[in-house]
Design a protein around this motif. Sequence first.
Motif, PDB file in Angstrom:
ATOM      1  N   THR A 123      -1.671 -11.337   6.701  1.00  0.00           N
ATOM      2  CA  THR A 123      -1.595 -10.731   5.372  1.00  0.00           C
ATOM      3  C   THR A 123      -2.823 -11.105   4.549  1.00  0.00           C
ATOM      4  O   THR A 123      -3.431 -12.155   4.773  1.00  0.00           O
ATOM      5  CB  THR A 123      -0.320 -11.178   4.630  1.00  0.00           C
ATOM      6  OG1 THR A 123      -0.263 -10.520   3.352  1.00  0.00           O
ATOM      7  CG2 THR A 123      -0.292 -12.684   4.407  1.00  0.00           C
ATOM      8  N   ASP A 124      -3.180 -10.224   3.627  1.00  0.00           N
ATOM      9  CA  ASP A 124      -4.196 -10.529   2.616  1.00  0.00           C
ATOM     10  C   ASP A 124      -3.533 -10.631   1.243  1.00  0.00           C
ATOM     11  O   ASP A 124      -4.197 -10.543   0.221  1.00  0.00           O
ATOM     12  CB  ASP A 124      -5.296  -9.473   2.618  1.00  0.00           C
ATOM     13  CG  ASP A 124      -4.781  -8.077   2.292  1.00  0.00           C
ATOM     14  OD1 ASP A 124      -3.542  -7.901   2.191  1.00  0.00           O
ATOM     15  OD2 ASP A 124      -5.601  -7.145   2.150  1.00  0.00           O
ATOM     16  N   SER A 125      -2.210 -10.779   1.228  1.00  0.00           N
ATOM     17  CA  SER A 125      -1.343 -10.831   0.048  1.00  0.00           C
ATOM     18  C   SER A 125      -1.037  -9.456  -0.537  1.00  0.00           C
ATOM     19  O   SER A 125      -0.278  -9.357  -1.501  1.00  0.00           O
ATOM     20  CB  SER A 125      -1.907 -11.744  -1.054  1.00  0.00           C
ATOM     21  OG  SER A 125      -1.962 -13.077  -0.588  1.00  0.00           O
ATOM     22  N   HIS A 137      -2.161   1.918   5.900  1.00  0.00           N
ATOM     23  CA  HIS A 137      -1.610   0.995   6.896  1.00  0.00           C
ATOM     24  C   HIS A 137      -2.314   1.048   8.242  1.00  0.00           C
ATOM     25  O   HIS A 137      -2.263   0.066   8.992  1.00  0.00           O
ATOM     26  CB  HIS A 137      -0.117   1.243   7.078  1.00  0.00           C
ATOM     27  CG  HIS A 137       0.687   0.806   5.897  1.00  0.00           C
ATOM     28  ND1 HIS A 137       1.049  -0.505   5.686  1.00  0.00           N
ATOM     29  CD2 HIS A 137       1.152   1.506   4.822  1.00  0.00           C
ATOM     30  CE1 HIS A 137       1.710  -0.592   4.548  1.00  0.00           C
ATOM     31  NE2 HIS A 137       1.771   0.601   3.996  1.00  0.00           N
ATOM     32  N   ILE A 194      -7.200  -5.454   5.172  1.00  0.00           N
ATOM     33  CA  ILE A 194      -7.361  -6.612   6.071  1.00  0.00           C
ATOM     34  C   ILE A 194      -8.567  -6.402   6.967  1.00  0.00           C
ATOM     35  O   ILE A 194      -9.366  -7.313   7.199  1.00  0.00           O
ATOM     36  CB  ILE A 194      -6.085  -6.836   6.912  1.00  0.00           C
ATOM     37  CG1 ILE A 194      -4.888  -7.101   5.995  1.00  0.00           C
ATOM     38  CG2 ILE A 194      -6.270  -8.007   7.875  1.00  0.00           C
ATOM     39  CD1 ILE A 194      -3.561  -7.247   6.719  1.00  0.00           C
ATOM     40  N   TYR A 243      -1.280  -6.369   1.925  1.00  0.00           N
ATOM     41  CA  TYR A 243      -0.828  -5.637   3.106  1.00  0.00           C
ATOM     42  C   TYR A 243      -0.533  -6.612   4.236  1.00  0.00           C
ATOM     43  O   TYR A 243      -0.951  -7.779   4.201  1.00  0.00           O
ATOM     44  CB  TYR A 243      -1.885  -4.622   3.562  1.00  0.00           C
ATOM     45  CG  TYR A 243      -1.914  -3.380   2.708  1.00  0.00           C
ATOM     46  CD1 TYR A 243      -1.208  -2.239   3.087  1.00  0.00           C
ATOM     47  CD2 TYR A 243      -2.631  -3.341   1.516  1.00  0.00           C
ATOM     48  CE1 TYR A 243      -1.218  -1.091   2.292  1.00  0.00           C
ATOM     49  CE2 TYR A 243      -2.644  -2.206   0.720  1.00  0.00           C
ATOM     50  CZ  TYR A 243      -1.933  -1.085   1.122  1.00  0.00           C
ATOM     51  OH  TYR A 243      -1.936   0.043   0.333  1.00  0.00           O
ATOM     52  N   GLN A 244       0.172  -6.097   5.269  1.00  0.00           N
ATOM     53  CA  GLN A 244       0.559  -6.934   6.392  1.00  0.00           C
ATOM     54  C   GLN A 244       0.409  -6.170   7.714  1.00  0.00           C
ATOM     55  O   GLN A 244       0.576  -4.945   7.759  1.00  0.00           O
ATOM     56  CB  GLN A 244       2.024  -7.381   6.265  1.00  0.00           C
ATOM     57  CG  GLN A 244       2.335  -8.172   5.012  1.00  0.00           C
ATOM     58  CD  GLN A 244       3.827  -8.401   4.827  1.00  0.00           C
ATOM     59  OE1 GLN A 244       4.647  -7.908   5.595  1.00  0.00           O
ATOM     60  NE2 GLN A 244       4.184  -9.158   3.793  1.00  0.00           N
ATOM     61  N   TYR A 251      -7.606 -14.047   4.319  1.00  0.00           N
ATOM     62  CA  TYR A 251      -6.391 -13.686   5.041  1.00  0.00           C
ATOM     63  C   TYR A 251      -5.603 -14.932   5.414  1.00  0.00           C
ATOM     64  O   TYR A 251      -6.117 -16.054   5.414  1.00  0.00           O
ATOM     65  CB  TYR A 251      -6.714 -12.894   6.315  1.00  0.00           C
ATOM     66  CG  TYR A 251      -7.382 -13.693   7.421  1.00  0.00           C
ATOM     67  CD1 TYR A 251      -6.611 -14.315   8.423  1.00  0.00           C
ATOM     68  CD2 TYR A 251      -8.769 -13.823   7.495  1.00  0.00           C
ATOM     69  CE1 TYR A 251      -7.214 -15.053   9.434  1.00  0.00           C
ATOM     70  CE2 TYR A 251      -9.373 -14.551   8.505  1.00  0.00           C
ATOM     71  CZ  TYR A 251      -8.593 -15.160   9.473  1.00  0.00           C
ATOM     72  OH  TYR A 251      -9.186 -15.894  10.474  1.00  0.00           O
ATOM     73  N   TRP A 297       1.929 -12.850  12.289  1.00  0.00           N
ATOM     74  CA  TRP A 297       1.697 -11.871  11.239  1.00  0.00           C
ATOM     75  C   TRP A 297       0.441 -12.226  10.475  1.00  0.00           C
ATOM     76  O   TRP A 297       0.019 -13.390  10.437  1.00  0.00           O
ATOM     77  CB  TRP A 297       2.902 -11.753  10.301  1.00  0.00           C
ATOM     78  CG  TRP A 297       3.148 -12.942   9.409  1.00  0.00           C
ATOM     79  CD1 TRP A 297       3.422 -14.217   9.799  1.00  0.00           C
ATOM     80  CD2 TRP A 297       3.143 -12.958   7.975  1.00  0.00           C
ATOM     81  NE1 TRP A 297       3.606 -15.027   8.705  1.00  0.00           N
ATOM     82  CE2 TRP A 297       3.446 -14.282   7.566  1.00  0.00           C
ATOM     83  CE3 TRP A 297       2.942 -11.980   6.998  1.00  0.00           C
ATOM     84  CZ2 TRP A 297       3.528 -14.647   6.224  1.00  0.00           C
ATOM     85  CZ3 TRP A 297       3.032 -12.351   5.665  1.00  0.00           C
ATOM     86  CH2 TRP A 297       3.321 -13.661   5.295  1.00  0.00           C
ATOM     87  N   HIS A 324       3.895  -4.900   3.211  1.00  0.00           N
ATOM     88  CA  HIS A 324       3.224  -5.084   1.919  1.00  0.00           C
ATOM     89  C   HIS A 324       3.462  -6.484   1.368  1.00  0.00           C
ATOM     90  O   HIS A 324       4.457  -7.141   1.679  1.00  0.00           O
ATOM     91  CB  HIS A 324       3.742  -4.077   0.892  1.00  0.00           C
ATOM     92  CG  HIS A 324       3.035  -2.767   0.928  1.00  0.00           C
ATOM     93  ND1 HIS A 324       1.753  -2.583   0.451  1.00  0.00           N
ATOM     94  CD2 HIS A 324       3.416  -1.563   1.412  1.00  0.00           C
ATOM     95  CE1 HIS A 324       1.382  -1.331   0.617  1.00  0.00           C
ATOM     96  NE2 HIS A 324       2.373  -0.688   1.203  1.00  0.00           N
ATOM     97  N   ILE A 360       9.297  -7.820   8.492  1.00  0.00           N
ATOM     98  CA  ILE A 360       7.923  -7.594   8.060  1.00  0.00           C
ATOM     99  C   ILE A 360       7.881  -6.216   7.416  1.00  0.00           C
ATOM    100  O   ILE A 360       8.112  -5.205   8.077  1.00  0.00           O
ATOM    101  CB  ILE A 360       6.933  -7.703   9.238  1.00  0.00           C
ATOM    102  CG1 ILE A 360       6.968  -9.123   9.804  1.00  0.00           C
ATOM    103  CG2 ILE A 360       5.524  -7.329   8.794  1.00  0.00           C
ATOM    104  CD1 ILE A 360       6.058  -9.340  11.002  1.00  0.00           C
ATOM    105  N   GLY A 411       2.836 -10.521   0.170  1.00  0.00           N
ATOM    106  CA  GLY A 411       2.364 -11.730   0.830  1.00  0.00           C
ATOM    107  C   GLY A 411       3.369 -12.577   1.555  1.00  0.00           C
ATOM    108  O   GLY A 411       3.022 -13.671   1.991  1.00  0.00           O
TER     109      GLY A 411
END
Length: 320
Positions: A39-41, A96, A63, A43-44, A26, A37, A215, A212, A217
Amino acid sequence: MATDALPDYAPVPADAFGPAVNESGYFVGRVRGDLYWVTDSFYQAMFLTTTDGVVVVDAPPTIGRNLLRAIEEVTRARQRPAHVTHLIYSHSHADHIGAASIFDRRVTRIAHARTKGLLKVARDPNRPVPNVTFEDSYTLRVGGERMQLSYHGPNHSPDNIFIRVPSAQTLMVVDVIFPGWAPFQNLAESQDIPAWIAAHDTVLATPWHTLIGGHLGRLGTRADVLLQRDYVQELVASTQAVIGALDPTPFFVKYGATGNAWAIFKAYLDAAAGQAAAPVIAKYTGRLAAADVFTTSNAAALVNSTRIDAGNLGPFGTHR
């Protein structure tokens, strides 16, 4: 399946990528002020640190507990309280908020009233039902910070809301704008296509500096929204032109002879989507990542929306 049997796609433009994730998978960064914020590239989520605790927006399962690690990392460095006081749901979809159960039961969960109704029906233990709901707007004040939640009607889903943090000049709206990328397939699998299209203007009419989108990254800008709106509007225009011009005769001749009504529909709709998508793919490849990946399915969603929502049934609306 062998990899050489899979299709090739255009390279992703460099500016579509966000920051690299760490060894745990992450990235957490400051947006502005006390807003962060994660992200895992793919989701956010975002969270706001305050003197009274942390307010979190969304908990994507990809995440997962890395969201807790990110919060701990930031609050420890800033010497702020690490406990989460509130969890806000952008909407009901599991991709989400499917990790919402990782938070303590004492956390106040806030969502639109429609989200509560949908989650009561879903009965998913990973998505606890919110205990605070609103219809039109709601202002959350915690530790000297403020979040403004607002509902502007259906778009991607019946319950999707806007979350604004005025102190950080940031707006979070999920599954509408995909900064740097073409929208996910079928126009983000949206349940109300005309309203999803209209949401682009609502986003632009809202005051913010950073977006934001929930989705991929990276964060978004107003230029990203304008570019995606142009893409969508050009796809709409192309779809309408194709429906008005595509000759249905060959489809009826080939498949009507055998009485295969579904084959007539499928062949015509597939051809319409392909023709509508082609000029848009050509124009936006290299400008929007994956324009060559999902534009045909996005056109297919628009073909059906044009027929069903706009009442332009094409050859299937002709009285014979």
